[in-house]
Motif scaffolding. Structure first.
Motif, PDB file in Angstrom:
ATOM      1  N   UNK A 235      -1.353  11.145  -2.853  1.00 49.04           N
ATOM      2  CA  UNK A 235      -1.710  10.082  -1.922  1.00 49.04           C
ATOM      3  C   UNK A 235      -0.991  10.333  -0.598  1.00 49.04           C
ATOM      4  N   UNK A 236      -1.505   9.704   0.446  1.00 49.76           N
ATOM      5  CA  UNK A 236      -0.963   9.914   1.793  1.00 49.76           C
ATOM      6  C   UNK A 236      -0.823   8.569   2.495  1.00 49.76           C
ATOM      7  N   UNK A 237       0.190   8.471   3.354  1.00 47.64           N
ATOM      8  CA  UNK A 237       0.391   7.245   4.120  1.00 47.64           C
ATOM      9  C   UNK A 237      -0.773   6.992   5.073  1.00 47.64           C
ATOM     10  N   UNK A 238      -1.404   8.040   5.525  1.00 51.67           N
ATOM     11  CA  UNK A 238      -2.573   7.905   6.388  1.00 51.67           C
ATOM     12  C   UNK A 238      -3.536   9.048   6.156  1.00 51.67           C
TER      13      UNK A 238
ATOM     14  N   UNK B 118       2.562  12.820   2.872  1.00 54.25           N
ATOM     15  CA  UNK B 118       2.224  12.696   1.451  1.00 54.25           C
ATOM     16  C   UNK B 118       3.168  11.737   0.729  1.00 54.25           C
ATOM     17  N   UNK B 119       2.671  11.134  -0.328  1.00 53.08           N
ATOM     18  CA  UNK B 119       3.440  10.235  -1.184  1.00 53.08           C
ATOM     19  C   UNK B 119       3.288  10.732  -2.617  1.00 53.08           C
ATOM     20  N   UNK B 120       4.389  11.078  -3.242  1.00 54.77           N
ATOM     21  CA  UNK B 120       4.365  11.497  -4.643  1.00 54.77           C
ATOM     22  C   UNK B 120       4.563  10.268  -5.529  1.00 54.77           C
ATOM     23  N   UNK B 121       3.635  10.071  -6.471  1.00 53.18           N
ATOM     24  CA  UNK B 121       3.707   8.945  -7.402  1.00 53.18           C
ATOM     25  C   UNK B 121       3.764   9.511  -8.815  1.00 53.18           C
TER      26      UNK B 121
ATOM     27  N   UNK C 135       0.850  -1.186   0.000  1.00 56.10           N
ATOM     28  CA  UNK C 135       0.000   0.000   0.000  1.00 56.10           C
ATOM     29  C   UNK C 135       0.885   1.235   0.000  1.00 56.10           C
ATOM     30  N   UNK C 136       0.835   1.982  -1.094  1.00 56.87           N
ATOM     31  CA  UNK C 136       1.633   3.206  -1.167  1.00 56.87           C
ATOM     32  C   UNK C 136       0.972   4.355  -0.421  1.00 56.87           C
TER      33      UNK C 136
END
Length: 370
Positions: free
Chosen positions: A270-273, A360-363, A105-106
């Motif tokens: 997207x976010x880790x939580x 945050x998660x950058x994809x 899970x990203x």
């Protein structure tokens, strides 16, 4: 004589045969690397084709981005496993399964649908006639050792018409205790239900390992996505890289005429939580500022409300009345003096809380081929 080459998997890359090749499209008679195999088809002397190694050379991601991955995005309830990701190599019967096991899970995207709260309303309040009338043996409804209390109540929902709940002889009727008028409050009503919480959930991004090689591309430093091209991936899958803890820009797209794409398309953040504490406040009813309920009640000595005994005005407090010497009670009636219960104001049905994203998660993904 027909030329052929041998292909097999070795440690996540390809082991390429070194036999002589009759080349077409400008490819020389030497080992084919990933970049050439994507663009050059191997043709035998007799005009037949042996197919080609199938993959894609890309510029490696810059900065702190990780290795290329196969990334799926969509509702969490439909998230596939890595074992579900398969496809057939074009022109062959070869089935490719890039990885197995549980996907990583990203991150989670913020819910796209706004929380929809219900519409609140209120029932109408009402004034109700007293439901309790009691014959008390002592005067002025007093207490004492010889006191008796005999219920003489009208039926529930009484509208004031003549009723005869029973008989009360003189020894039971020293006084008459009449209960208060009942102010029935309004009740909240939900006119439209809110959207369930699971209907406003956001998407998730999951990742499965990608088969890559750093030795098969013509240009030094390029990465070969073995057996993978963006237009061949199943729906909802992309070739991507990611970096955690930053909401940053992706690489610039490849320059015009450059055949090797870059990881330049950024997915939704997207976010880790994501802590979603949003909820709708409950529907309630604020009582009316003014409410007036008053009635005149009469007691009779016969059962037909014709031989009047006593009458009194009743409001929101119980009242005691003395009927006179040696009375009997056989019936009751009532009429409204004021019947104005007012109107209630609905409250509630308002969004409360917030969505609080964390880490945050950058994809960044390869552009979709058109």
């Amino acid at each position: 004589m027909a030329m052929r080459r041998v292909r097999s998997w070795v440690a996540g890359g390809l082991l390429l045969g070194a036999g002589g090749l009759a080349a077409a499209g400008g490819c020389g008679a030497r080992e084919y690397d990933c970049a050439e195999e994507v663009t050059c088809e191997i043709v035998n002397a007799n005009g037949t084709s042996n197919g080609h190694c199938w993959g894609q050379c890309v510029y490696p991601p810059g900065g702190k981005f990780g290795e290329p991955m196969l990334v799926w995005t969509g509702p969490e309830t439909f998230a596939p496993s890595c074992e579900d990701l398969t496809w057939v190599v074009p022109g062959t019967d070869e089935i490719i399964r890039p990885s197995s096991g549980t996907p990583k899970l990203l991150g989670r995207a913020l819910p796209r649908v706004e929380l929809h709260c219900p519409t609140c309303a209120c029932t109408v309040p009402s004034c109700a006639l007293p439901s309790d009338v009691t014959a008390v043996s002592l005067a002025m409804c007093g207490d004492g050792p010889a006191e008796t209390r005999t219920p003489f109540a009208a039926p529930p929902g009484w509208d004031g018409a003549c009723v005869s709940p029973g008989w009360g002889p003189p020894e039971q009727l020293g006084s008459l205790l009449i209960g208060s008028i009942i102010e029935r409050p309004c009740e909240p009503v939900v006119e439209e239900s809110p959207v369930p919480r699971d209907a406003v959930a956001g998407e998730v991004a999951i990742a499965c390992p990608s088969r890559v090689s750093t030795t098969l591309c013509a240009q030094m430093g390029q990465t070969c996505l073995v057996y993978q091209q963006q237009n061949s991936l199943p729906e909802a899958w992309r070739q991507c890289v990611s970096i955690e803890g930053l909401d940053t820009a992706c690489e610039a797209p490849a320059a015009a005429g450059d055949p090797w794409p870059r990881f330049s398309e950024k997915l939704a953040v997207f976010y880790k939580g994501v802590e979603d504490t949003r909820a709708c406040t409950p529907c309630t009813c604020k009582p009316p500022a003014t409410s007036r309920c008053e009635a005149f009640m009469s007691a009779y000595m016969d059962s037909a409300c014709s031989d009047w005994l006593v009458g009194i005005s009743v409001t929101t407090q119980e009242v005691c009345v003395a009927p006179g010497p040696a009375p009997m009670i056989g019936s009751l009636s009532a009429t409204w003096i004021v019947n104005e219960p007012g109107r209630c104001t609905p409250e509630g049905g308002v969004p409360d809380g917030a969505r609080e994203p964390e880490e945050p998660v950058t994809i960044c993904c390869l552009p979709r081929e058109r």
